[in-house]
Design an enzyme around this catalytic site. Structure first.
Site, PDB file in Angstrom:
ATOM      1  CE  LYS A 114      70.404 112.013  28.416  1.00  0.00           C
ATOM      2  NZ  LYS A 114      70.295 110.799  29.236  1.00  0.00           N
ATOM      3  NE  ARG A 163      61.046 105.297  29.058  1.00  0.00           N
ATOM      4  CZ  ARG A 163      61.580 104.741  30.137  1.00  0.00           C
ATOM      5  NH1 ARG A 163      60.806 104.277  31.101  1.00  0.00           N
ATOM      6  NH2 ARG A 163      62.888 104.615  30.252  1.00  0.00           N
TER       7      ARG A 163
HETATM    8  N1  BES Z   1      68.947 108.355  25.374  1.00  0.00           N
HETATM    9  C1  BES Z   1      68.912 107.964  26.728  1.00  0.00           C
HETATM   10  C2  BES Z   1      69.462 106.563  26.965  1.00  0.00           C
HETATM   11  C3  BES Z   1      70.938 106.404  26.780  1.00  0.00           C
HETATM   12  C4  BES Z   1      71.769 106.562  27.865  1.00  0.00           C
HETATM   13  C5  BES Z   1      71.468 106.027  25.583  1.00  0.00           C
HETATM   14  C6  BES Z   1      73.121 106.367  27.711  1.00  0.00           C
HETATM   15  C7  BES Z   1      72.820 105.844  25.424  1.00  0.00           C
HETATM   16  C8  BES Z   1      73.649 106.001  26.503  1.00  0.00           C
HETATM   17  C9  BES Z   1      67.461 107.966  27.226  1.00  0.00           C
HETATM   18  O1  BES Z   1      66.640 108.914  26.657  1.00  0.00           O
HETATM   19  C10 BES Z   1      67.512 108.248  28.679  1.00  0.00           C
HETATM   20  O2  BES Z   1      67.914 109.323  29.029  1.00  0.00           O
HETATM   21  N2  BES Z   1      67.113 107.281  29.501  1.00  0.00           N
HETATM   22  C11 BES Z   1      67.135 107.426  30.888  1.00  0.00           C
HETATM   23  C12 BES Z   1      65.871 106.826  31.423  1.00  0.00           C
HETATM   24  C13 BES Z   1      65.636 107.113  32.884  1.00  0.00           C
HETATM   25  C14 BES Z   1      65.363 108.582  33.106  1.00  0.00           C
HETATM   26  C15 BES Z   1      64.464 106.285  33.361  1.00  0.00           C
HETATM   27  C16 BES Z   1      68.359 106.676  31.414  1.00  0.00           C
HETATM   28  O3  BES Z   1      68.702 105.624  30.879  1.00  0.00           O
HETATM   29  O4  BES Z   1      68.992 107.183  32.330  1.00  0.00           O
HETATM   30 MN    MN Z   2      66.724 110.759  27.635  1.00  0.00          MN
END
Ligand code: BES
Ligand code: MN
Ligand code: ZN
Length: 502
Positions: free
Chosen positions: A286, A360
């Protein structure tokens, strides 16, 4: 916080450091304010005429009123009478929160007696009041070297003032609200604790501590990496493999007394929590800017623990199972790589196209594990997607389910608890986005409808029972100046369980 009730009969004789009464806009006094005004020879009306307009949420502290035993009277603005929503308890809760904040900030106030609201079911009213009092007086100081003494809660005791005939219902509501508030406090503190303290092991220890505190009704089992791998949870284990912190799979079992006796055919409700104690994204790392916020990625797990705390405190006559898949998502030489294929406990293989879609990957194995309980319903709770935040913001939790009865029950509970959810679509047509050339399913579905495809992924592992998924990425915590965990969706979950027990 200690909660109690007292009757309105002699409101002016209640000995407390502060007494809160409501005032509507345009100087219309609530019945309680009227009572105090009469006892104090018109002192309230005089102030309302000159300097307190009763704007919603406004407060004014009056001291040493003649004829009133309370050391202070806090006037709480209720807004326009016609806007004051008597059918729900939303206005009531807001007013109560304002009273608590005012009392909290006033030096020397340790007890608050409040009668700021009327017109709604007394049990719902006192429940909402206790929840909002708990929320308004929450204070985090676990990781300060020098805690700010001024910011620490001073309120110790809150008394809800009610009509004499209502006492039993009022006490019931307070007991429920108090337990929910305690559950939310646990959830918030776990969410707020940093990733280096709140590790998977810490979550497991918290579960064990709960089980010790509620010995009669709560049991916990903690599985380590070897056990998880022996179960065939190859998807969950693959996420943990990138981190030096060992994973934990936590199984909580709550058995209420009456539930033990009645040989109900229906199986337990199973709550499944995402417990990523830090989500760096892994190899699909990230951006740095707000990465610290990914310590909140265990808020699903924290809400399961908070709900179990409230359940056990209330001794609800239900069977409930809690499953928490806890690990870190880190980049390293042993971490998942884009393109890797892993085998889940269900036997389905998964192509990991983005290591940041890890929630997931841990939840799917927990959902398969849930089958052994022959559940009447399974609800998973997860900070799953940024796309859900884009769709619904921080107002509503995303609710996904193919089961209309379960979805309706959760929506209704959310409205009652003022912890609302919004139902999102789950059409089969979205499943196409999860096609993989190299495995049974891909772990991402492309840029469109990201919250929906995440739910669709989970649905492949939840076919054996009625299932719903709550995406709390937008509601479990807030960013910015007031960064912190909210304690949601503990009120929704507890209301659902209260409804089940009724
Ligand atoms: N934990 C994150 C989702 C999240 C994002 C929670 C912002 C709270 C605030 C999750 O694990 C994630 O990174 N999801 C990705 C999925 C994508 C790679 C398909 C996302 O939402 O960007
Ligand atoms: Mn994630
Ligand atoms: Zn995550």
């Amino acid at each position: 916080m200690e909660f109690s009730t007292q009757t309105t009969a002699s409101l002016h004789q209640i000995k407390t450091s502060a007494l809160a009464v409501g005032v509507f806009a345009d100087g219309i006094l609530s019945p309680a304010a009227e009572l105090i005004d009469r006892a104090a020879n018109g002192a309230v009306r005089a102030v309302v005429k000159t300097e307190f307009r009763g704007r919603a949420g406004a407060t004014l502290v009056l001291r040493s009123l003649q004829g009133v035993s309370a050391q202070r009277v806090i006037l709480v603005g209720l807004g326009k009478r016609e806007d004051y929503n008597a059918r729900t308890h939303a206005s009531a809760e807001q007013a109560f929160a304002s009273a608590c904040v005012a009392a909290q900030l006033t030096e020397g106030v340790s007890t608050l007696a409040a009668n700021v609201i009327d017109d709604v079911s007394i049990r719902a009213r006192t429940r909402a009041a206790a929840i909002s009092a708990g929320a308004a007086t929450y204070h985090y100081d676990a990781t300060f070297g020098k805690p700010d003494r001024d910011a620490q809660p001073k309120l110790k005791k809150i008394t809800q003032v009610v009509e004499r005939t209502d006492t039993a219902q009022a006490q019931l509501g307070l007991r429920e609200g108090g337990a929910i508030a305690n559950g939310m406090t646990l959830t918030r503190t776990l969410g707020n604790l940093p990733g280096n303290i709140c590790t998977p092991t810490y979550l497991a220890d918290t579960a064990r501590k709960l089980a010790r505190e509620f010995k009669g009704s709560l049991k916990v089992e903690v599985l380590d990496q070897a056990k998880v791998e022996a179960l065939g949870m190859g998807s969950f284990a693959s996420v943990a493999r990138g981190s030096a912190e060992p994973l934990r799979f936590i199984v909580l079992r709550y058995s209420g007394k009456a539930a033990k006796k009645s040989k109900t055919a229906a199986g337990p409700v199973v709550l499944v929590g995402k417990g990523i104690t830090f989500d760096s994204g892994g190899i699909s790392i990230k951006p740095a800017a707000t990465m610290d916020e990914m310590k909140y990625d265990m808020c699903g797990a924290a809400s399961v623990l908070g709900t179990f705390r409230a359940l056990a405190e209330l001794e609800l006559p239900l069977d409930v199972v809690g499953l928490i898949a806890a690990c870190e998502n880190m980049p390293s030489g042993t971490a998942n790589k884009p393109g890797d294929v892993v085998t889940s406990m269900s036997g389905q293989t998964i192509e990991i196209l983005n290591t940041d879609a890890e929630g997931r990957l841990v939840l799917c194995d927990a959902l398969t594990y849930a089958e052994r309980f022959k559940p009447s319903a399974v609800i998973d709770i997860a900070t799953l997607t940024g796309a859900c935040v884009v769709a619904l913001g921080s107002v509503n939790t995303g609710l996904f389910s193919k089961n209309d009865d379960l979805a309706d029950a959760l929506l209704t509970a959310g409205r009652e608890a003022m912890d609302t959810a919004w139902r999102m679509p789950m059409d089969d047509a979205y499943q196409d986005q999860l096609k993989s050339n190299f495995a049974d399913i891909a772990n991402i579905g492309g840029p469109q409808a990201g919250a929906v495809t995440a739910a669709c992924f989970l649905s492949r592992f939840a076919k054996a029972y009625p299932w719903a998924h709550l995406d709390i990425a937008g509601t479990a915590w807030k960013g910015g100046k007031d960064k912190g965990a909210t304690g949601r969706p503990v009120p929704l979950l507890m209301q659902y369980l209260l409804d089940q027990a009724a």
